[in-house]
Design a protein around this motif. Structure first.
Motif, short mmCIF file in Angstrom:
data_model
loop_
_atom_site.label_atom_id
_atom_site.label_comp_id
_atom_site.label_asym_id
_atom_site.label_seq_id
_atom_site.Cartn_x
_atom_site.Cartn_y
_atom_site.Cartn_z
N TYR A 1 -13.54 5.16 -0.43
CA TYR A 1 -12.64 4.02 -0.21
C TYR A 1 -13.38 2.80 0.32
CZ TYR A 1 -8.81 7.25 -1.04
OH TYR A 1 -7.95 8.14 -1.62
N TYR B 1 -4.84 -0.99 -1.58
CA TYR B 1 -4.88 0.48 -1.72
C TYR B 1 -6.03 1.06 -0.90
CZ TYR B 1 -6.02 4.96 -3.91
OH TYR B 1 -6.34 6.27 -4.14
N ALA B 2 -7.20 0.44 -1.00
CA ALA B 2 -8.36 0.92 -0.25
C ALA B 2 -8.13 0.79 1.26
CB ALA B 2 -9.61 0.17 -0.67
N LEU C 1 -5.33 0.84 2.92
CA LEU C 1 -4.36 1.83 3.39
C LEU C 1 -5.05 3.15 3.72
CD1 LEU C 1 -1.30 1.22 1.01
CD2 LEU C 1 -1.44 0.75 3.47
N ASN C 2 -6.11 3.45 2.99
CA ASN C 2 -6.83 4.70 3.22
C ASN C 2 -7.96 4.55 4.25
OD1 ASN C 2 -5.93 6.88 1.05
ND2 ASN C 2 -5.90 4.88 0.04
N GLY D 1 -7.68 2.29 6.91
CA GLY D 1 -6.96 2.16 8.18
C GLY D 1 -7.67 1.30 9.21
#
Length: 267
Positions: A69, A138-139, A141-142, A144
């Motif tokens: 990610y 999207y990246a 969200l993973n 954090g």
């Protein structure tokens, strides 16, 4: 008094810039079927990059020190910055205008030639930026990240983007004065996209020097990513912003210097 005059001048320049953007989009959308096809085609670019990074991490351990990610974020951030660079400073579009004498009308009007030139980039590039933002989200969200690191990232990336746009504006003027062509400048932008998709340290100290100082693409991509991932502290982030401000000032001065020697191909 001078302060209020300066503010009015900047507001007026901003209004003119937005008006130029509006008319540029109207011109593009005059042929809607063609415009939609091109916008969709360009939007696919970051998706192909997403697939490429996914394949790399499905068959190998990827790049040491960078998770899937994290590298996806860095690579897509590169796609976003290159898209925005094309949107505001497309060498091919600007040089085409200069060769045909089309830039001349913007230089005779009573507002900033610099902002006028920024409004003459590649409109279609914005679709690639939108796709990149979706993948970046999207990246993130993973990954954090913290709210503080996210804010620092946005600020540093914005100043870095302004610095690389200013660099490209000057570089385009230099290339035009030497070659009357944009091919070399356009090819350099493609190189930017390739090299900036990966961590600078894989290019050794020479690569770090080139893409941080000579060509400040790292200020817009690599270092903001390092800040987001918590690998760079707030003091270094502040130093990067100040350095970007200095570069923007120097490049803007250089742009007006080369503009004084500009003559279109038609005389």
């Amino acid at each position: 008094m001078q302060g209020s005059r300066f503010i009015r001048s900047q507001v007026r320049n901003a209004r003119v810039f937005l008006a130029m953007q509006l008319y540029a989009w109207k011109e593009v959308l005059a042929y809607r079927a063609s415009a939609i096809f091109l916008l969709l085609a360009i939007a696919v670019g970051p998706i192909l990059n997403f697939i490429f990074i996914t394949v790399i991490y499905s068959v190998s351990s990827g790049i040491a020190g960078w998770s899937y990610y994290q590298l996806l974020f860095l690579s897509t951030m590169s796609s976003f910055i290159i898209s925005m660079l094309n949107y505001f400073s497309s060498p091919r579009a600007i040089v085409a205008l200069m060769r045909q004498g089309g830039l001349d009308i913007y230089l005779t009007r009573p507002y900033s030639p610099y902002l006028s030139s920024l409004a003459l980039g590649s409109i279609y590039s914005l679709s690639g930026a939108f796709t990149s933002v979706a993948i970046i989200a999207y990246a993130l969200l993973n990954i954090g990240p913290s709210a503080a690191s996210l804010l620092e990232f946005v600020v540093v990336a914005a100043f870095g983007l302004a610095a690389i746009i200013s660099f490209m504006m000057v570089f385009t003027m230099v290339v035009y004065s030497l070659m009357r062509s944009a091919r070399w400048a356009g090819n350099l932008m493609n190189v930017f996209g390739e090299f900036s998709s990966y961590p600078l340290q894989i290019y050794s100290i020479i690569g770090v020097f080139v893409f941080s100082l000579l060509i400040p693409i790292g200020l817009a991509i690599y270092y903001p990513a390092e800040i987001l991932l918590g690998r760079v502290n707030a003091w270094v982030a502040l130093a990067i912003v100040l350095f970007a401000v200095v570069l923007i000032y120097i490049f803007r001065k250089a742009f007006y210097h080369y503009l004084k020697n500009y003559t279109s191909a038609i005389g």
